[in-house]
Design a protein around this motif. Structure first.
Motif, mmCIF file in Angstrom:
data_model
loop_
_atom_site.group_PDB
_atom_site.id
_atom_site.type_symbol
_atom_site.label_atom_id
_atom_site.label_comp_id
_atom_site.label_asym_id
_atom_site.label_seq_id
_atom_site.Cartn_x
_atom_site.Cartn_y
_atom_site.Cartn_z
ATOM 1 N N THR A 127 12.180 -3.889 -28.979
ATOM 2 C CA THR A 127 13.006 -4.397 -27.870
ATOM 3 C C THR A 127 13.988 -5.446 -28.394
ATOM 4 N N PHE A 128 13.478 -6.389 -29.190
ATOM 5 C CA PHE A 128 14.337 -7.477 -29.666
ATOM 6 C C PHE A 128 15.106 -7.099 -30.932
ATOM 7 N N ASP A 129 14.843 -5.905 -31.442
ATOM 8 C CA ASP A 129 15.644 -5.464 -32.590
ATOM 9 C C ASP A 129 17.105 -5.243 -32.204
ATOM 10 N N ALA A 130 17.360 -5.130 -30.884
ATOM 11 C CA ALA A 130 18.761 -5.085 -30.425
ATOM 12 C C ALA A 130 19.487 -6.350 -30.864
ATOM 13 N N ILE A 131 18.761 -7.460 -30.997
ATOM 14 C CA ILE A 131 19.348 -8.720 -31.469
ATOM 15 C C ILE A 131 19.132 -8.901 -32.980
ATOM 16 N N LEU A 132 17.906 -8.621 -33.441
ATOM 17 C CA LEU A 132 17.575 -8.893 -34.848
ATOM 18 C C LEU A 132 18.303 -7.951 -35.797
ATOM 19 N N GLY A 133 18.504 -6.703 -35.372
ATOM 20 C CA GLY A 133 19.262 -5.753 -36.193
ATOM 21 C C GLY A 133 18.554 -5.348 -37.471
ATOM 22 N N LEU A 134 17.228 -5.162 -37.406
ATOM 23 C CA LEU A 134 16.460 -4.824 -38.618
ATOM 24 C C LEU A 134 16.168 -3.322 -38.733
ATOM 25 N N LYS A 135 16.677 -2.519 -37.827
ATOM 26 C CA LYS A 135 16.474 -1.060 -37.848
ATOM 27 C C LYS A 135 14.990 -0.703 -37.867
ATOM 28 N N ILE A 136 14.210 -1.380 -37.024
ATOM 29 C CA ILE A 136 12.753 -1.247 -37.092
ATOM 30 C C ILE A 136 12.294 0.173 -36.747
ATOM 31 N N ALA A 137 12.787 0.748 -35.655
ATOM 32 C CA ALA A 137 12.324 2.089 -35.268
ATOM 33 C C ALA A 137 12.662 3.104 -36.353
ATOM 34 N N GLU A 138 13.878 3.008 -36.851
ATOM 35 C CA GLU A 138 14.332 3.967 -37.877
ATOM 36 C C GLU A 138 13.487 3.862 -39.148
ATOM 37 N N ARG A 139 13.247 2.639 -39.605
ATOM 38 C CA ARG A 139 12.502 2.460 -40.861
ATOM 39 C C ARG A 139 11.013 2.762 -40.683
#
Ligand SMILES: [Zn+2]
Length: 456
Positions: free
Chosen positions: A385-397
């Motif tokens: 949810t907060f990766d929209a801000i963090l930008g770490l590509k969590i779902a993809e990785r």
């Protein structure tokens, strides 16, 4: 939820209230494209990206403008020295135009690798000379300029609140700034050049009402920001090094030209501190660009995550040890899975956790606190949810580990299993090393070799 931002102008956190919500105008001083970007500068662009993503997360529609400085930025932030573009052109035996396009492309390659959202408009200084001339003419008509044989100066003594952003003490400035080679035609030490005319060897030149020449660095940002965001807009950002000269001069010339406030919120990112001794690459050279980190085996997102460990207004010490720690932390995040999410079946708990993380971020971009909370909850859904801000590509990785293995890798696994059964340990170790070099994690489970793509 309210959003609070620290405004350098007031030196306090203020509630963010845009001029025309939900729209937000945001201007960031862009790179001077004379060399590869230093990782310290890239830290500033990561901070600005977090700011933009936070505004968007809060429902604002951001118009993000970042200029490309391809002329006029002298080797000091004041007017002394040479134009950085021309110095680079001599160094590389190319034209300043070639230098500019080459390093602009390199800059955007770096920001893309860091998952920094591309600004909506990226105006080049050399393509906005008429706007700059018009702004200087406006200042001239209002009596804020004077001409010398060197060019057109902005007269800071005519601007009553000159230096308000940096809270400059102008009386002490008369003896300070020893690095600046003073031009004896200048009336006040803080006056700055709007248009250079007496630089016959400068390659990039344009016709102007004051003769052939080129613009000063500061007028570029005033002319381009006001063109795309209007003469009064919401947010202007940059590194803290821009406060005393560049942003101070932008405010002076913009507000003297228009007669009103230029920008409502000024945000500045702190420095990245490098060790006094240079950090060397294993194959020679020193670490100072994103590519040099990649050459050392670091994923660009490791550098991004490393930057998120410190608040943007705090200095951050760079070291490879700290980068290694960030990599371990990021690997752990990428190993989270939706199936074993502690908040998976508890909507109320999820909403409460989301609220807490959001509050931390809305308190002047409290990213380190937010990351601390996210690490405590250990929830895939909350992180994504907060990766929209963090930008770490969590779902993809995170999905990388689940991908089908290529045929070559499958064969290596079979060979290694056979080698282990037959106790050919040297061969088994060699295959393991090969798989690691190919970017895989290798483990020994009860069913033999287990392999998955390393996420970072
Ligand atoms: Zn600027």
């Amino acid at each position: 939820m309210k959003l609070f931002l620290f405004n350098t102008m007031s030196r306090r956190k203020e509630e963010f209230i845009p001029i025309a919500p939900p729209k937000v105008g945001m201007y960031c001083c862009g790179p001077t494209v004379y060399n590869y970007a230093h990782i310290g500068n890239l830290r500033t662009y990561i901070f600005e990206d977090i700011l933009r993503r936070t505004l968007e997360f809060n429902g604002y529609q951001v118009l993000h403008v970042m200029n490309i400085t391809d002329v006029g930025h002298m080797t000091t932030d004041a007017d002394a020295g040479d134009d950085k573009m021309e110095v680079a052109a001599r160094r590389e035996n190319r034209s300043p135009w070639e230098i500019a396009r080459f390093y602009e492309a390199a800059f955007f390659k770096d920001t893309e690798r860091l998952n920094i959202l591309r600004p909506h408009i990226t105006p080049r200084a050399t393509e906005h000379i008429p706007e700059m001339i018009a702004l200087i003419q406006r200042l001239e008509a209002a009596g804020y300029t004077y001409r010398t044989k060197e060019g057109v100066y902005f007269d800071t003594s005519k601007c009553p609140d000159y230096g308000k952003l940096a809270r400059l003490d102008l009386s002490s400035q008369r003896t300070a700034r020893p690095e600046v080679v003073e031009d004896e035609t200048k009336r006040n030490p803080s006056d700055f050049m709007l248009w250079f005319t007496n630089k016959p060897n400068h390659i990039m030149q344009w016709e102007s009402p004051w003769g052939r020449g080129y613009p000063g660095w500061h007028i570029e940002c005033s002319a381009m920001s006001m063109k795309y965001l209007g003469e009064e807009f919401d947010i202007h950002c940059g590194g803290v090094d821009h406060i005393p000269v560049h942003h101070t001069n932008e405010i002076a010339q913009s507000e003297c030209a228009t007669g009103h406030t230029f920008v409502h919120y000024w945000l500045h990112g702190e420095f990245l501190l490098m060790n006094r001794e240079k950090i060397s690459k294993s194959k020679g050279g020193s670490i100072n660009t994103l590519q040099s980190l990649i050459d050392e085996g670091y994923d660009p997102l490791v550098y991004r995550y490393f930057c998120l460990q410190a608040h943007y207004r705090a200095e951050l010490n760079f070291s490879l040890e700290a980068l290694d720690a960030a990599r371990s932390g990021l690997r752990r995040i990428y190993s989270l899975r939706p199936d074993d999410d502690p908040l998976r079946n508890d909507e109320a708990a999820f909403e409460e956790a989301k609220q807490r993380v959001h509050e931390a971020i809305n308190d002047d971009l409290g990213i380190p606190e937010a990351v601390g909370l996210l690490n405590t909850y250990d929830s895939y859904r909350l992180w994504t949810t907060f990766d929209a801000i963090l930008g770490l590509k969590i779902a993809e990785r995170a999905q990388r580990g689940e991908e089908e293995l290529p045929e070559e890798v499958k064969q290596l696994i079979e060979q290694r299993n056979a080698a282990r059964r037959e106790k050919r340990w040297a061969e088994s170790d060699a295959i393991r090393a090969k798989l690691i070099a190919m970017g895989y994690e290798v483990g020994d489970g009860p069913q033999g070799t287990t392999v998955r793509k390393r996420p970072v």
